[in-house]
Structures are given as C-alpha cells and as structure tokens.
Enzyme design. Structure first.
Site, short mmCIF file in Angstrom:
data_model
loop_
_atom_site.label_atom_id
_atom_site.label_comp_id
_atom_site.label_asym_id
_atom_site.label_seq_id
_atom_site.Cartn_x
_atom_site.Cartn_y
_atom_site.Cartn_z
CE LYS A 200 -1.85 2.57 3.10
NZ LYS A 200 -1.59 3.84 2.41
CB SER A 254 5.40 9.32 11.25
OG SER A 254 4.20 8.61 11.43
CD GLU A 256 1.32 10.56 15.53
OE1 GLU A 256 1.90 11.34 14.75
OE2 GLU A 256 0.12 10.65 15.83
N GLY A 258 4.47 4.26 13.35
CA GLY A 258 5.23 3.02 13.55
C GLY A 258 4.90 2.38 14.90
CD GLU A 275 13.73 3.84 7.33
OE1 GLU A 275 13.89 4.76 8.18
OE2 GLU A 275 13.53 4.05 6.13
CD GLU A 406 11.43 12.54 10.66
OE1 GLU A 406 10.35 12.00 10.91
OE2 GLU A 406 12.36 11.95 10.08
P1 NAI Z 1 2.63 8.43 8.15
O1 NAI Z 1 3.54 7.65 9.01
O2 NAI Z 1 1.27 8.76 8.66
O3 NAI Z 1 2.41 7.65 6.74
C1 NAI Z 1 3.21 6.64 6.23
C2 NAI Z 1 2.36 5.50 5.72
O4 NAI Z 1 1.62 4.93 6.79
C3 NAI Z 1 1.31 5.87 4.66
O5 NAI Z 1 1.25 4.86 3.67
C4 NAI Z 1 0.02 5.88 5.45
O6 NAI Z 1 -1.09 5.59 4.64
C5 NAI Z 1 0.26 4.77 6.44
N1 NAI Z 1 -0.54 4.84 7.68
C6 NAI Z 1 -0.94 5.95 8.36
N2 NAI Z 1 -1.64 5.61 9.45
C7 NAI Z 1 -1.68 4.26 9.49
C8 NAI Z 1 -2.26 3.31 10.38
N3 NAI Z 1 -2.94 3.69 11.48
N4 NAI Z 1 -2.11 1.98 10.12
C9 NAI Z 1 -1.44 1.58 9.04
N5 NAI Z 1 -0.88 2.43 8.14
C10 NAI Z 1 -1.00 3.75 8.37
O7 NAI Z 1 3.39 9.75 7.74
P2 NAI Z 1 2.77 11.18 7.28
O8 NAI Z 1 1.61 11.54 8.12
O9 NAI Z 1 2.59 11.15 5.83
O10 NAI Z 1 3.99 12.16 7.63
C11 NAI Z 1 4.11 12.73 8.92
C12 NAI Z 1 5.54 12.80 9.36
O11 NAI Z 1 6.09 11.50 9.40
C13 NAI Z 1 6.48 13.57 8.45
O12 NAI Z 1 6.43 14.93 8.67
C14 NAI Z 1 7.81 12.98 8.82
O13 NAI Z 1 8.30 13.59 9.98
C15 NAI Z 1 7.48 11.53 9.12
N6 NAI Z 1 7.77 10.65 7.97
C16 NAI Z 1 8.91 9.92 8.01
C17 NAI Z 1 9.25 9.13 6.93
C18 NAI Z 1 10.50 8.32 6.92
O14 NAI Z 1 10.99 8.00 5.86
N7 NAI Z 1 11.02 7.93 8.05
C19 NAI Z 1 8.44 9.10 5.72
C20 NAI Z 1 7.23 9.87 5.80
C21 NAI Z 1 6.94 10.63 6.89
#
Ligand code: NAI
Ligand code: MG
Length: 502
Positions: A200, A254, A256, A258, A275, A406
């Site tokens: 996904k 993120s 959070e 994770g 990760e 971050e």
């Molecule tokens: P996010 O962690 O919410 O999204 C990443 C993935 O997780 C997306 O595919 C999303 O659909 C999925 N997701 C979200 N909630 C979920 C849940 N409850 N269960 C299963 N899957 C879920 O990240 P977001 O909100 O796009 O970005 C927020 C912050 O996260 C950024 O500002 C950054 O600080 C951090 N981030 C870090 C990344 C990294 O490579 N370590 C990549 C993206 C964001």
C-alpha cells in the site's frame, strides 16, 4: 529568496504521463485490475501547483480483505514458492528491466506526484529502484539454512538442520518521500524470500506504484504474488496491520504511526519491521576543509527538500570553524534552486503536500518564537505549490522543538561545540537513532566518534550514502529490525529447526 519571488511555472506533462494520470481508479489484486466495492476515491495532487490531476481508489475493508485473500492463496498453494528459485530470480530481474525500459515515464510521474525534480528522479530514484530489485533478485537463489549438531547428544545420534522458510503473506506500507525506492525496497526482499505481498503506497503518492503494477503480469509473476492497493492509512493501512491472514508487516513512515502499527500488530503477533523517523546529526570537527564540508552539509539537509528519514537536520560544528561553516552552508543553499518538479533548472522541488508545507512552516515559526535566528530562508517563496526555501537556523537550544523533533523539510539547526565528549553527548541527546555523519581528517577522532554515536548508520566525510548491499535501520525510536542486505531478506523468513533421530 523572499516572499515576493515567484518560482517558475510547472511545464506541461508528456503524453505518456497524462495517460497514466488519467487512468480509471482501480486496484491490482490477484493479477487483475479490479473495481473497488465502494466509490470512494482520493486525489492525485501535483505539489508544484497544488492542483488535482487524477483520482485513485481509497480501498474499502472488503478491498483489503480481497487483496489479502489473493496473496494468502498464492502463498498457500505454492504457486510462488513452488517455482525453481532461478525462475523466481529471473522474474524479479525482468520486473527491474521493465521499469528501466519505462524509466523516463517513471521519473516524470514520480516528479509530478511527489514534487521532486524529474532530473533527480531520473538520475537517482528510478535507477535505485531498479538496482534494489536486481540486488535482491540474487538472494532468491542464495538463501539457505545450515546443518548443526546438538551439543548434548553423542555425535551421529541425530541429524539436525535449520531450514529458512518464507514468513508468508507480507503487508507493506510505505511513505511518500521516495515512492519507487520504498516500493521496491519492500517488494524485492519479500519476493526473494518466497513471500507473497500486498503493497500500500502512501495516499500522497500512489501513481508510480500503480504504474509498477501494470508491469507485474508482463514480468511473469503468478496471479496474487504481488498485489497493490491504494488508500488511507487509518482505514486500509490499519486493516492490513490487523488482518489475521497477514504474517509480516513492513512499514516505513513516522515514528508515531510506527508505534501504533507495532501495537496493532500484536494481537496476531505478526513479524514487524519498522523504519521510522530521525533527527540525524552532522558532526564537523575543526580540521576539515570547510568549503567542501559546507557543500556536503547543505546536501545532507536540502536533498529531496529535506524529506528524507536520514536528513542531516542538526549540524554540530566546532567553535573554531562554526561561523565559516555556516557561511558556507548558506552560500551552498543558493545553489539549491527552488522550482517546479519538471523544470530542468530545479534542484529543490516543493514539499509533498499542503499539510507537510504547513507543518514545516509551523516549525520555522516555533523556532523563531523560541529565539532562534534565521541565517537564510524561512519563507515560502510562492503562493502556488508547496515551496519552502532552504532554511538555516542558529541560536538554537537543545530543548527547542526545532532541535528535538523531525521537521521533514529543508530546515537545519546549527550548534557549536568545544570538545568531542560534549558533541557525542549532544548528538546522542535525542529519542531518534537513524543516522549520523562525522566530518574530519583525523583518523582516530573519526573512529572514536563513529563508535560513540548511537545510530543505525554512521557516515564519515559523506552523508546519505545508502546501498542495497548494506544493512539499513534505526537504533532507539528510529525503528525495529534492518532492511537491505542479507539481513533485509532474512526479515521475511522464519527458521525451522529439524531434528531427526538416526
Ligand atoms: P505516516 O507515518 O502517517 O504515513 C506513512 C504511511 O503509513 C502511509 O502509507 C500511510 O497511509 C500509512 N498509515 C498511516 N496511518 C496508518 C495506520 N494507522 N495503520 C497503518 N498504516 C498507516 O506519515 P505522514 O503523516 O505522511 O507524515 C508525517 C511525518 O512522518 C512527516 O512529517 C515525517 O516527519 C514523518 N515521515 C517519516 C518518513 C520516513 O521515511 N522515516 C516518511 C514519511 C513521513
Ligand atoms: Mg501527489
């Protein structure tokens, strides 16, 4: 750059890209393009303009269940694991070759969807995605177990060996910063290990994963081995995480989310790799070539507009060279031309979304309010699209949010230090532990610092060098487990110990 500067307009999309963006919203399940059970869709947004340019499915619970069922059946009936490893290996290579054949289109779609410069997607993202598939393909024919002897039995009384078997059905949830690299980083080791999967992509960037799905059948994969569904994290993503027929979760995103995923995967005790985020230090000792190091430190934070998990977002420079180094980073920032993703002159595109733009601008504001000074940047140079100028902040204190959290944008905070013990302590004063870099020509100081820093990857005189052959992952709250390399494939396997009395 100031508030009045307007970035150039986004050039027109190619016919191939326009066609891909105009596709009907569907999901790739069981080797076919299928309609969703409901009619909810999400927008494709071009972050260079803020405009909607397509729609894709926001998968329903029933859609997720159908994708998992397809992957489960493909795993259980052995249509993937039953194939000779060399046949599986060549299919993964073929998928890589097909992506490469369409590299220009993938680079353009990645640029349009994510906002990163097409020139960079073409030089880096797409070749890296292809390389990840080729590297992991090789493990298909090389993974194996071992033979061992029980310590408490007479020699020869038992034949004991350890088999390495695929973990089963993998659900893979990826973020928006490197959509194609993230997709292949997940798909490739799962396939090599013999797993089937449901991927996904992030709701901000689903276009290239869907385009990749177009190539799955052509590469020869049996139906249901690779399933690609789109949708919201808190609905479709969550359903995957809790699904009883999923054996393994691989997540990048993120910290959070994770943590939440790790919790939600516990009821079914899934294997989980995470990760997550980072706040990686760039530690500069006084003996460096300041000009060269300043360029390196600028790239460490401004590359991909700072939307990189390993971004060098905290500079620690020795007091003797601090001013000169920051002057150099500010000078280098001028070379990070901000502009729309398809303009060949652009080196730094917009942030991925309106939401991310607001987050980053809010952090800049928090920094200013807390007393930080802006050396350069700090502004949003266009009212159209999600642009933020390369930003350097000084006069920061360890407790400020801009130092602790971050930001995930082109914003770096810089602090002075006097001695190595002090800088090691400050660099490690974070809940994160993803990466760090040390810049010095002093061999002994280099190795000492590399040992001191608590991070999954430590670089010397470079930053962001990541390679499929080297393990990657985080200490502390930056993750769980390792991806890439042998360890990354092994994360998709179970060990079975077999003991036979002779
Ligand atoms: P996010 O962690 O919410 O999204 C990443 C993935 O997780 C997306 O595919 C999303 O659909 C999925 N997701 C979200 N909630 C979920 C849940 N409850 N269960 C299963 N899957 C879920 O990240 P977001 O909100 O796009 O970005 C927020 C912050 O996260 C950024 O500002 C950054 O600080 C951090 N981030 C870090 C990344 C990294 O490579 N370590 C990549 C993206 C964001
Ligand atoms: Mg987008």
């Amino acid at each position: 750059m100031n508030e009045m500067t307007r970035v150039s307009a986004q050039p027109a999309y190619s016919d191939a890209a326009s066609k891909a963006l105009a596709r009907a919203p569907k999901l790739f399940i069981g080797g076919e393009w299928v309609e969703s059970t409901h009619d909810r869709t999400l927008p494709v947004i071009d972050p260079s303009t803020g405009r909607e340019i397509g729609r894709f499915v926001d998968a329903s619970d029933a859609d997720v269940d159908r994708a998992v069922a397809a992957a489960r059946q493909a795993f259980d009936d052995g249509r993937w694991t039953g194939l000779p490893p060399i046949v599986r290996e060549s299919m993964i290579h073929k998928l890589a070759d097909l992506i490469e054949r369409h590299a220009d289109e993938f680079a353009e779609l990645e640029a349009i969807d994510n906002g990163k410069p097409k020139t960079i997607a073409a030089a880096l993202d797409i070749p890296a995605a292809v390389g990840m598939l080729h590297y992991m393909a090789g493990w298909t024919t090389k993974l194996g177990g071992e033979t061992m002897a029980p310590m408490a039995a007479p020699n020869g009384a038992f034949h004991a060996y350890v088999r390495r078997e695929p973990a089963g059905v993998a659900a893979q949830i990826v973020p928006w910063n490197f959509p194609m690299i993230m997709a292949t980083l997940k798909i490739a080791p799962a396939l090599a290990a013999g797993c089937t999967l449901v991927l996904k992509p992030a709701e901000q960037t689903s276009v290239t994963a869907l385009r990749l799905a177009d190539l799955v059948n052509e590469a020869g994969f049996p139906a249901g081995v690779i399933n690609i569904i789109t949708g919201n994290g808190h609905t479709a993503g969550d359903r995957l995480v809790r699904h009883p027929d999923v054996d393994k979760i691989a997540f990048t995103g993120s910290t959070e989310i994770g943590k939440l995923i790790n919790k939600n995967a516990t009821d079914t005790l899934k294997r989980v790799t995470l990760e997550l985020g980072g706040k990686s230090p760039v530690v500069v000792l006084p003996d460096v070539d300041v000009a060269a190091t300043a360029g390196g430190a600028a790239s460490a934070i401004f590359f991909n507009a700072g939307q990189v998990c390993v971004a060098g977002s905290r500079i620690y420079a020795h007091r003797d060279i601090f001013d000169k180094l920051i002057e150099g980073v500010a000078e280098a920032a001028k070379g990070w031309t901000v502009g729309p993703s398809l303009d060949p002159a652009t080196r730094m595109g917009p942030l991925v979304s309106d939401e991310q733009h607001a987050r980053v601008m809010d952090y800049i504001d928090q920094g200013k309010k807390a007393g930080a000074s802006i050396v350069t940047g700090g502004d949003a140079p266009s009212h159209e699209g999600y642009f933020v100028s390369p930003t350097i902040m000084v006069d920061v204190k360890p407790e400020m949010s801009v130092v602790r959290e971050e930001i995930f944008g082109p914003v770096v905070v810089a602090q002075r230090f006097d001695d190595l013990d002090e800088v090691a302590r400050e660099a490690n004063n974070t809940s994160y532990g993803l990466a760090a870099s040390v810049w010095t020509r002093d061999v002994s100081a280099m190795h000492k610092m590399c040992a001191e820093l608590k991070a999954g990857t430590v670089w010397g005189n470079c930053h962001m060098m990541i390679d499929p052959a080297l393990p990657f992952g985080g200490f502390k709250q930056s993750g769980l487990g390792r991806e890439q390399a042998r360890q990354g494939v092994e994360a998709y396997t179970e060990l079975k110990t077999v003991i036979i009395a002779l």
